[in-house]
Design a protein around this motif. Structure first.
Motif, mmCIF file in Angstrom:
data_model
loop_
_atom_site.group_PDB
_atom_site.id
_atom_site.type_symbol
_atom_site.label_atom_id
_atom_site.label_comp_id
_atom_site.label_asym_id
_atom_site.label_seq_id
_atom_site.Cartn_x
_atom_site.Cartn_y
_atom_site.Cartn_z
ATOM 1 N N ARG A 65 0.920 -1.384 -0.126
ATOM 2 C CA ARG A 65 -0.029 0.063 0.002
ATOM 3 C C ARG A 65 0.941 1.177 -0.088
ATOM 4 O O ARG A 65 0.497 2.134 -0.596
ATOM 5 C CB ARG A 65 -0.819 -0.078 1.216
ATOM 6 C CG ARG A 65 -2.071 -0.887 1.141
ATOM 7 C CD ARG A 65 -2.843 -1.045 2.313
ATOM 8 N NE ARG A 65 -3.380 0.195 2.659
ATOM 9 C CZ ARG A 65 -4.411 0.585 3.787
ATOM 10 N NH1 ARG A 65 -3.907 -0.323 4.929
ATOM 11 N NH2 ARG A 65 -4.751 1.593 3.873
ATOM 12 N N ALA A 66 2.202 1.284 0.438
ATOM 13 C CA ALA A 66 2.887 2.154 0.613
ATOM 14 C C ALA A 66 3.574 2.582 -0.709
ATOM 15 O O ALA A 66 3.428 3.799 -1.341
ATOM 16 C CB ALA A 66 4.152 1.972 1.667
ATOM 17 N N GLY A 67 3.770 1.513 -1.687
ATOM 18 C CA GLY A 67 4.103 1.857 -2.784
ATOM 19 C C GLY A 67 2.951 2.589 -3.778
ATOM 20 O O GLY A 67 3.115 3.236 -4.605
ATOM 21 N N ALA A 68 1.611 2.138 -3.477
ATOM 22 C CA ALA A 68 0.694 2.695 -4.170
ATOM 23 C C ALA A 68 0.418 4.070 -3.788
ATOM 24 O O ALA A 68 0.339 4.804 -4.491
ATOM 25 C CB ALA A 68 -0.576 1.961 -4.002
ATOM 26 N N ALA A 69 0.790 4.380 -2.582
ATOM 27 C CA ALA A 69 0.558 5.816 -1.944
ATOM 28 C C ALA A 69 1.859 6.646 -2.811
ATOM 29 O O ALA A 69 1.544 7.833 -3.226
ATOM 30 C CB ALA A 69 0.987 5.949 -0.569
ATOM 31 N N VAL A 70 2.943 6.087 -2.901
ATOM 32 C CA VAL A 70 3.921 6.919 -3.568
ATOM 33 C C VAL A 70 3.464 7.115 -5.043
ATOM 34 O O VAL A 70 3.621 8.168 -5.600
ATOM 35 C CB VAL A 70 5.169 6.077 -3.647
ATOM 36 C CG1 VAL A 70 6.388 7.000 -4.461
ATOM 37 C CG2 VAL A 70 6.072 6.054 -2.234
ATOM 38 N N ASP A 71 2.966 6.269 -5.820
ATOM 39 C CA ASP A 71 2.549 6.341 -7.137
ATOM 40 C C ASP A 71 1.417 7.417 -7.095
ATOM 41 O O ASP A 71 1.346 8.076 -8.185
ATOM 42 C CB ASP A 71 1.872 4.863 -7.770
ATOM 43 C CG ASP A 71 3.229 3.852 -7.886
ATOM 44 O OD1 ASP A 71 4.128 4.201 -7.869
ATOM 45 O OD2 ASP A 71 2.884 2.707 -7.808
ATOM 46 N N VAL A 97 -5.689 6.890 6.000
ATOM 47 C CA VAL A 97 -5.685 8.596 5.729
ATOM 48 C C VAL A 97 -5.211 8.809 4.288
ATOM 49 O O VAL A 97 -5.841 9.668 3.702
ATOM 50 C CB VAL A 97 -5.011 9.159 6.945
ATOM 51 C CG1 VAL A 97 -5.008 10.713 6.489
ATOM 52 C CG2 VAL A 97 -5.695 8.957 8.249
ATOM 53 N N ILE A 98 -4.137 8.180 3.987
ATOM 54 C CA ILE A 98 -3.386 8.614 2.601
ATOM 55 C C ILE A 98 -4.292 8.154 1.673
ATOM 56 O O ILE A 98 -4.370 8.788 0.697
ATOM 57 C CB ILE A 98 -2.017 8.014 2.844
ATOM 58 C CG1 ILE A 98 -1.066 8.786 3.724
ATOM 59 C CG2 ILE A 98 -1.488 8.084 1.261
ATOM 60 C CD1 ILE A 98 0.525 7.857 4.115
ATOM 61 N N ASP A 99 -4.739 6.892 1.586
ATOM 62 C CA ASP A 99 -5.647 6.388 0.643
ATOM 63 C C ASP A 99 -6.894 7.269 0.430
ATOM 64 O O ASP A 99 -7.096 7.493 -0.694
ATOM 65 C CB ASP A 99 -6.044 4.926 1.038
ATOM 66 C CG ASP A 99 -5.056 3.876 0.933
ATOM 67 O OD1 ASP A 99 -3.997 4.216 0.313
ATOM 68 O OD2 ASP A 99 -5.266 2.896 1.565
ATOM 69 N N LYS A 100 -7.413 7.745 1.577
ATOM 70 C CA LYS A 100 -8.539 8.491 1.418
ATOM 71 C C LYS A 100 -8.362 9.908 0.756
ATOM 72 O O LYS A 100 -8.901 10.389 -0.199
ATOM 73 C CB LYS A 100 -9.078 8.783 2.529
ATOM 74 C CG LYS A 100 -9.871 7.383 3.066
ATOM 75 C CD LYS A 100 -10.697 7.732 4.496
ATOM 76 C CE LYS A 100 -11.178 6.499 5.112
ATOM 77 N NZ LYS A 100 -11.784 6.685 6.532
ATOM 78 N N ARG A 101 -7.077 10.423 0.987
ATOM 79 C CA ARG A 101 -6.654 11.755 0.388
ATOM 80 C C ARG A 101 -6.423 11.657 -1.159
ATOM 81 O O ARG A 101 -7.058 12.466 -1.853
ATOM 82 C CB ARG A 101 -5.483 12.090 1.125
ATOM 83 C CG ARG A 101 -5.557 12.833 2.451
ATOM 84 C CD ARG A 101 -4.334 13.141 3.186
ATOM 85 N NE ARG A 101 -3.627 14.282 2.485
ATOM 86 C CZ ARG A 101 -4.005 15.323 3.053
ATOM 87 N NH1 ARG A 101 -4.827 15.608 4.100
ATOM 88 N NH2 ARG A 101 -3.229 16.461 2.360
ATOM 89 N N HIS A 102 -5.923 10.533 -1.475
ATOM 90 C CA HIS A 102 -5.676 10.373 -2.997
ATOM 91 C C HIS A 102 -7.226 9.847 -3.760
ATOM 92 O O HIS A 102 -6.943 9.951 -4.984
ATOM 93 C CB HIS A 102 -4.728 9.326 -3.104
ATOM 94 C CG HIS A 102 -3.401 9.836 -2.863
ATOM 95 N ND1 HIS A 102 -2.673 10.953 -3.196
ATOM 96 C CD2 HIS A 102 -2.314 9.002 -1.794
ATOM 97 C CE1 HIS A 102 -1.380 11.159 -2.659
ATOM 98 N NE2 HIS A 102 -1.218 9.825 -1.752
#
Length: 417
Positions: free
Chosen positions: A277-283, A410-415
């Motif tokens: 999921r962190a990799g997806a967040a950077v993408d 939180v990061i997922d929802k922001r994106h």
């Protein structure tokens, strides 16, 4: 264990065991509480265990009364009122030399044919500083893989000589080494306008699986910063730029910062689902802010009120163990807001993220950040914070339950917004 037994406290699984293993780790050193040293050993140091073995909070040096008193009263203005009152009362006991009668005594001894300099950390630190004998006081807290035992070092006449942070596992060794490197780099910036005063690195001592950084004492009259004090954007700019002119803004894409995030996310992705999921967040960060340009610079890395003080009209900043270069300008401003929410107010990670947005919107213009830059800084900071959480966990410190996995949510929802 009671005060009358001589069981080695290093066998305990509480804070006293953790601290004594870190400070007196050599197998030839003997520790006894309330008893005589083993046969063939000679005592070399004594400490009061305050208030008791079972509820230890301090180890106070007893062989130099002025050092005992100083260890309790130094920098009390930085402490909460209740802690200040307790330490002041203990300081009164030490002045009348009643500490050893009031509390259990821990005796440190070495074999009669041994040189203490070969076995004791305090002796190695004194040698590294080029001093005579030093006396160490140490707070005792519950064991935590992210915490570092810290020794306050004093001369026999009670003069503060330094703080020694002990990195004892993968996570804490990395943090102590990072702070030592940061303080070396910061030495010489005293003349930079608005840059905070910073304690100097006095020595770094490695050995026995530890990395120890000795940092000079804070000014005796330093005072804490009120938690209500607004951010000082001029100071944050000075920290970021280190006396250099403003750097030309550059896109996130192609920056060393994004390359580091991507590399760390790739390593995290190889561990488990949360890492992926962190990799997806950077993408997602790249997709959302591909064309946004920001200024890059240094950051303190843990810019919070409890790491700041005032002295002689100047801001003082300590605890630089998370400092680093090549981050978007504004990260310290974001971190201040996030930590005030999550740590001071006990709010969840989602509230911390909202506090980041609010603080950047309120003060970001003072750093030259427009609306697009503020959003990019906030999004990038939150990814940085989760990857810091992962780095510490991967190094043996365990997960921060307040940030994992909540911060990824939180990061997922922001994106997706």
């Amino acid at each position: 264990m009671t005060a009358g037994t001589s069981t080695d406290p290093r066998t305990r699984d509480d804070g006293l065991g953790w601290v004594t293993r870190a400070v007196f780790g050599h197998e030839r050193v003997a520790l006894t509480v309330g008893g005589a040293p083993p046969a063939g050993h000679r005592p070399v140091a004594r400490y009061a265990v305050v208030p008791s073995v079972h509820r230890a909070r301090f180890l106070l040096p007893l062989d130099a009364p002025r050092a005992t008193t100083a260890s309790l009263l130094a920098y009390n203005a930085l402490r909460p009122p209740t802690v200040r009152a307790v330490r002041a009362a203990l300081g009164g006991l030490s002045r009348v030399r009643a500490t050893a009668r009031a509390f259990p005594v821990l005796t440190v001894s070495v074999p009669s044919d041994a040189d203490p300099a070969d076995l004791l950390l305090t002796e190695r630190l004194a040698a590294a500083l080029g001093d005579g004998p030093l006396h160490a006081a140490c707070g005792v807290r519950p064991p935590d893989p992210n915490h570092k035992p810290t020794l306050q070092l004093f001369t026999a006449d009670g003069q503060p000589r330094g703080y020694a942070k002990i990195g004892w596992n993968g996570a804490t060794r990395a943090l102590v080494a990072a702070e030592a490197a940061a303080l070396r780099d910061l030495d010489g910036l005293a003349g930079v306008p608005e840059h905070p005063a910073t304690p100097r690195l006095l020595a770094r001592v490695d050995g026995a699986g530890q990395v120890v950084a000795v940092v000079e004492p804070l000014p005796p009259r330093v005072r804490g910063m009120p938690v209500t004090a607004p951010p000082r954007t001029a100071t944050l700019l000075a920290v970021a730029r280190r006396g250099r002119p403003a750097a030309r803004p550059r896109p996130l894409v192609g920056s060393p910062f994004l390359a580091r995030l991507a590399d760390e996310a790739a390593r995290a992705s190889a561990t488990d689902a949360s890492g992926r999921r962190a990799g997806a967040a950077v993408d997602a960060l790249v997709r959302r802010h591909r064309d946004t340009t920001v200024e890059f610079g240094h950051w303190h890395g843990d810019w919070v009120p409890w790491n700041l003080g005032r002295h002689a009209g100047r801001l003082v900043a300590w605890d630089w163990e998370h400092s680093g270069p090549d981050v978007p300008l504004g990260f310290d401003l974001a971190h201040d807001a996030f930590q005030r929410a999550v740590v001071l107010r006990g709010e969840p990670a989602a509230a911390g993220a909202r506090a980041v947005d609010a603080q950047l919107d309120r003060y970001g213009a003072g750093l030259g950040l427009g609306p697009a830059q503020r959003r990019a800084v906030a999004d990038a900071y939150l990814v940085e914070m989760w990857l810091r959480t992962w780095r510490l966990a991967a190094a043996g410190a365990g997960w921060n339950a307040a940030l994992h996995p909540a911060l990824l949510d939180v990061i997922d929802k922001r994106h997706m917004a």
